[in-house]
Design a protein around this motif. Structure first.
Motif, short mmCIF file in Angstrom:
data_model
loop_
_atom_site.label_atom_id
_atom_site.label_comp_id
_atom_site.label_asym_id
_atom_site.label_seq_id
_atom_site.Cartn_x
_atom_site.Cartn_y
_atom_site.Cartn_z
N GLY A 135 3.11 -48.20 -5.15
CA GLY A 135 1.84 -48.84 -5.43
C GLY A 135 1.06 -49.18 -4.18
O GLY A 135 1.27 -48.61 -3.11
N PRO A 136 0.14 -50.16 -4.30
CA PRO A 136 -0.80 -50.43 -3.21
C PRO A 136 -0.15 -51.07 -1.99
O PRO A 136 0.95 -51.63 -2.05
N GLY A 137 -0.87 -50.96 -0.88
CA GLY A 137 -0.40 -51.53 0.38
C GLY A 137 -0.36 -50.48 1.47
O GLY A 137 -0.21 -49.29 1.19
N VAL A 138 -0.49 -50.93 2.71
CA VAL A 138 -0.41 -50.00 3.85
C VAL A 138 1.05 -49.93 4.27
O VAL A 138 1.52 -50.69 5.12
N HIS A 139 1.79 -49.01 3.63
CA HIS A 139 3.21 -48.87 3.89
C HIS A 139 3.65 -47.42 4.08
O HIS A 139 4.73 -47.16 4.60
N GLY A 140 2.84 -46.46 3.65
CA GLY A 140 3.18 -45.05 3.80
C GLY A 140 4.27 -44.55 2.90
O GLY A 140 4.61 -43.35 2.93
N LEU A 141 4.84 -45.40 2.08
CA LEU A 141 6.04 -45.04 1.33
C LEU A 141 5.79 -44.02 0.23
O LEU A 141 6.61 -43.13 0.00
N ALA A 142 4.64 -44.12 -0.46
CA ALA A 142 4.37 -43.14 -1.51
C ALA A 142 4.28 -41.74 -0.91
O ALA A 142 4.79 -40.77 -1.49
N GLY A 143 3.65 -41.63 0.24
CA GLY A 143 3.57 -40.33 0.91
C GLY A 143 4.91 -39.85 1.39
O GLY A 143 5.26 -38.66 1.27
N TYR A 144 5.70 -40.76 1.93
CA TYR A 144 7.04 -40.40 2.42
C TYR A 144 7.91 -39.92 1.27
O TYR A 144 8.59 -38.89 1.37
N TYR A 145 7.88 -40.63 0.13
CA TYR A 145 8.70 -40.23 -1.01
C TYR A 145 8.22 -38.90 -1.59
O TYR A 145 9.04 -38.07 -2.01
#
Length: 508
Positions: free
Chosen positions: A452-462
């Protein structure tokens, strides 16, 4: 057009995280960005007066030091950050102030009779912040690595997610302090999903703090673009993709866009059942954004607020809850919740000597075209009399204009989809691999996907991790750490294979 291994549409933090991960695995990667500069939610530009550098979307970054992706990427080694001694503050109508210092004990002591309750609520989570980040930064359908911490977090979120949320407290301070951060979720309050999101941010406030990148949020995007290019990737700006037919042939296409945009672009390749399910994905309410160039720092009545870049305005807990419920009902609040950030208190490089920038937003109904400048200024003036006299210039974006700036912010929803409980589990659909779309080679790598939202890059990484496994047969993730000189012969590699460039981490 020459074919490439992978294409990423959109260059926000998630898109760049996906591109970096794929390029590090040795693939040829092209990123296409509709705007003139990459960065999405982490752009910094002069939008008021010359020499005043404003963060266009995100300004303060609690997840920069907590995100699993950014920690693997070594972001803190690539970008200089300043971490204030206080993560966020909250003034109250009676002149009192509540402050979440990085030091949990200092925070508890300042809360007086509610100090023990604050310590009991957040202490166990702050001591296990890495486990909290792992649990909240992954699919809720996955078994957490530390079930006890996940259970503790869930119970704590429940305690602050319903009408009983004031039971642990004796004074207004701690409730207001928590509500200010819980309200980031743009949901009616009290609310379990908003409580979970806010508690995660409050946990990081006491664990590593809420850091500010020197020079502006653009530094985060620039570090990722530099790494991508260093490993053979390309970024094409000024490229608004309206059809997949405009792109080179690629084995994988990853969308750092709202799921509705991804579904439209991939419509001919996606089954009707999937298109029907994502058509029901709901957007949340929007924000009205305003940036100020100031002749001096905000004159807060209580100077303790000068220890933090982030201040939540709106009064006591009940007042903020009422304001958020008004917005959820489709109306504008007369007493709005306002989030402000003044990074120049800690990073004077963003404005001419002695001058300041101020970043602020308030929540508004989805698609609103209203200019809420006066409402925001009045709320700041309420706690900082004389603020209006410091304004040299301002630039605004309504919720409607935010969508024009970034089509993934439909109706001004900067979360790219309402982050309520159902859409945190089904984001965008119920799946153990929600990033993989059912059209061959298509992946969702945006805030419309888990986590979900936030500046974490995790959705792209996954999404990149899923693409590596399914499209390229890669079963071990590449190292994302900053490049280092080769180790001396016989030296331990700390899990990193200097020959293959991969770390010993299997793709789940």
């Amino acid at each position: 057009m020459t074919s490439v291994d992978a294409i990423v549409i959109g260059s926000g933090p998630n898109g760049l995280a996906a591109a970096v991960t794929l390029a590090r695995a040795g693939l040829s990667v092209h990123v296409y960005e509709r705007n003139a500069t990459p960065g999405g939610g982490v752009r910094t530009e002069e939008i008021t007066l010359p020499g005043f550098r404003h963060d266009i979307c995100s300004a303060v970054h609690p997840l920069a030091l907590a995100s699993g992706f950014f920690r693997k990427f070594g972001l803190a080694d690539r970008v200089p950050f300043i971490t204030p001694s206080a993560s966020y503050g909250h003034p109250l109508p009676d002149g009192e102030v509540a402050v979440a210092y990085r030091d949990l004990e200092r925070t508890a002591d300042a809360l007086g009779p509610d100090g023990p309750a604050w310590r009991a609520l957040l202490g166990p989570l702050a001591r296990n912040a890495d486990a909290v980040a792992q649990f909240t930064g992954s699919s809720l359908l996955q078994v957490p690595r530390n079930p006890l911490v996940a259970a503790r977090f869930g119970l704590t979120a429940l305690s602050q997610g319903g009408p009983w949320w004031n039971l642990p407290f004796r004074t207004p301070k701690p409730g207001a302090l928590l509500t200010g951060v819980i309200a980031h979720a743009t949901l009616p309050l009290p609310n379990l999903a908003a409580s979970a999101a806010g508690l995660a941010l409050a946990t990081y406030a006491h664990a590593r703090g809420w850091p500010i990148p020197v020079g502006g949020s653009q530094a985060i995007a620039d570090a990722m673009v530099d790494d991508l290019r260093a490993h053979g990737g390309e970024v094409v700006t000024g490229a608004a993709i309206e059809s997949l037919g405009e792109l080179p042939d690629a084995r994988a296409i990853l969308f750092d866009t709202h799921v509705a945009i991804a579904a439209r672009l991939g419509e001919d390749l996606l089954p009707a059942d999937y298109l029907r399910r994502v058509a029901g994905f709901r957007d949340g309410n929007g924000v009205f954004k305003i940036d100020f160039a100031l002749s001096g720092p905000v004159p807060w009545t209580n100077p303790e607020l000068l220890e933090t870049a982030t201040v939540h305005l709106g009064g006591e807990r009940g007042a903020i809850a009422r304001s958020e419920r008004v917005v959820a009902a489709g109306r504008e609040s007369d007493d709005p919740y306002v989030l402000v950030a003044q990074p120049t208190l800690f990073d004077p490089s963003r404005a001419p000597a002695g001058k300041h920038v101020l970043w602020a937003y308030t929540h508004v109904p989805r698609g609103s075209t209203s200019d809420r400048s006066e409402a925001v200024i009045a709320q700041i003036e309420r706690f900082a009399p004389g603020f209006r006299d410091l304004i040299l210039a301002k630039t605004t974006r309504t919720a409607h204009e935010l969508e024009g700036y970034n089509p993934s912010y439909i109706g001004g929803d900067i979360s790219s989809g309402m982050p309520d409980l159902s859409q945190l589990v089904m984001r965008p659909v119920l799946s153990t691999d929600p990033w993989r779309m059912p059209g061959r080679g298509l992946y969702l790598a945006s805030s419309s996907a888990v986590p979900g939202p936030g500046v974490h890059g995790l959705a792209g990484y996954y999404a990149a991790r899923s693409a590596l496994r399914h499209e390229f047969g890669v079963t071990r993730m590449p190292s994302l750490a900053p490049d280092r000189p080769a180790a001396a012969p016989g030296a331990p590699a700390s899990g990193f294979n200097q020959t293959t460039g991969f770390i010993e981490e299997e793709i789940a």
